[in-house]
Design a protein around this motif. Sequence first.
Motif, short mmCIF file in Angstrom:
data_model
loop_
_atom_site.label_atom_id
_atom_site.label_comp_id
_atom_site.label_asym_id
_atom_site.label_seq_id
_atom_site.Cartn_x
_atom_site.Cartn_y
_atom_site.Cartn_z
N ASN A 30 12.81 -5.62 -1.37
CA ASN A 30 12.89 -4.68 -2.49
C ASN A 30 11.49 -4.24 -2.93
O ASN A 30 11.24 -3.04 -3.15
N LEU A 31 10.56 -5.19 -3.05
CA LEU A 31 9.19 -4.83 -3.41
C LEU A 31 8.55 -3.95 -2.35
O LEU A 31 7.82 -3.01 -2.66
N GLY A 32 8.81 -4.25 -1.09
CA GLY A 32 8.28 -3.43 0.01
C GLY A 32 8.78 -1.99 -0.05
O GLY A 32 8.03 -1.05 0.19
N ARG A 33 10.06 -1.81 -0.38
CA ARG A 33 10.61 -0.45 -0.51
C ARG A 33 9.95 0.31 -1.65
O ARG A 33 9.86 1.53 -1.62
N GLN A 34 9.47 -0.41 -2.65
CA GLN A 34 8.79 0.22 -3.78
C GLN A 34 7.31 0.48 -3.48
O GLN A 34 6.59 1.00 -4.33
N THR A 62 4.48 -24.17 -9.01
CA THR A 62 4.74 -22.75 -9.16
C THR A 62 4.07 -22.01 -8.01
O THR A 62 2.95 -22.33 -7.63
N ILE A 63 4.78 -21.04 -7.45
CA ILE A 63 4.20 -20.21 -6.40
C ILE A 63 3.93 -18.83 -7.00
O ILE A 63 4.83 -18.20 -7.56
N ARG A 64 2.68 -18.41 -6.91
CA ARG A 64 2.26 -17.11 -7.45
C ARG A 64 1.98 -16.19 -6.27
O ARG A 64 1.16 -16.49 -5.42
N ALA A 65 2.66 -15.05 -6.24
CA ALA A 65 2.47 -14.05 -5.19
C ALA A 65 1.74 -12.85 -5.78
O ALA A 65 2.11 -12.36 -6.85
N VAL A 66 0.72 -12.37 -5.08
CA VAL A 66 -0.06 -11.22 -5.53
C VAL A 66 0.25 -10.04 -4.59
O VAL A 66 0.17 -10.18 -3.37
N PHE A 67 0.60 -8.92 -5.20
CA PHE A 67 0.95 -7.70 -4.45
C PHE A 67 0.01 -6.57 -4.84
O PHE A 67 -0.54 -6.57 -5.94
N GLU A 68 -0.13 -5.60 -3.94
CA GLU A 68 -0.92 -4.40 -4.24
C GLU A 68 -0.19 -3.18 -3.68
O GLU A 68 0.60 -3.29 -2.76
N ARG A 69 -0.49 -2.02 -4.25
CA ARG A 69 -0.02 -0.74 -3.73
C ARG A 69 -0.98 0.34 -4.17
O ARG A 69 -1.69 0.20 -5.19
N VAL A 70 -1.01 1.41 -3.42
CA VAL A 70 -1.89 2.54 -3.75
C VAL A 70 -1.35 3.20 -5.00
O VAL A 70 -0.14 3.45 -5.13
#
Length: 54
Positions: free
Chosen positions: A22-26, A44-52
């Motif tokens: 779902n995050l990838g589609r966004q 706790t697992i913390r995931a960091v995402f980025e997008r243009v």
Amino acid sequence: MQRWEYRIEESASGLNRSQLDNLGRQGWRLVSEIILDDPYKGRTIRAVFERVRD
């Protein structure tokens, strides 16, 4: 010059495949995952995402 937007998601067991899809589609791309061990809150697992940024 490209500008980037960042997002942090936290969970006790990590993100499941449907959440990642779902995050990838966004337009989000997973940059890193960090495992935090807190004696009071537990693991706790913390995931960091980025997008243009538009």
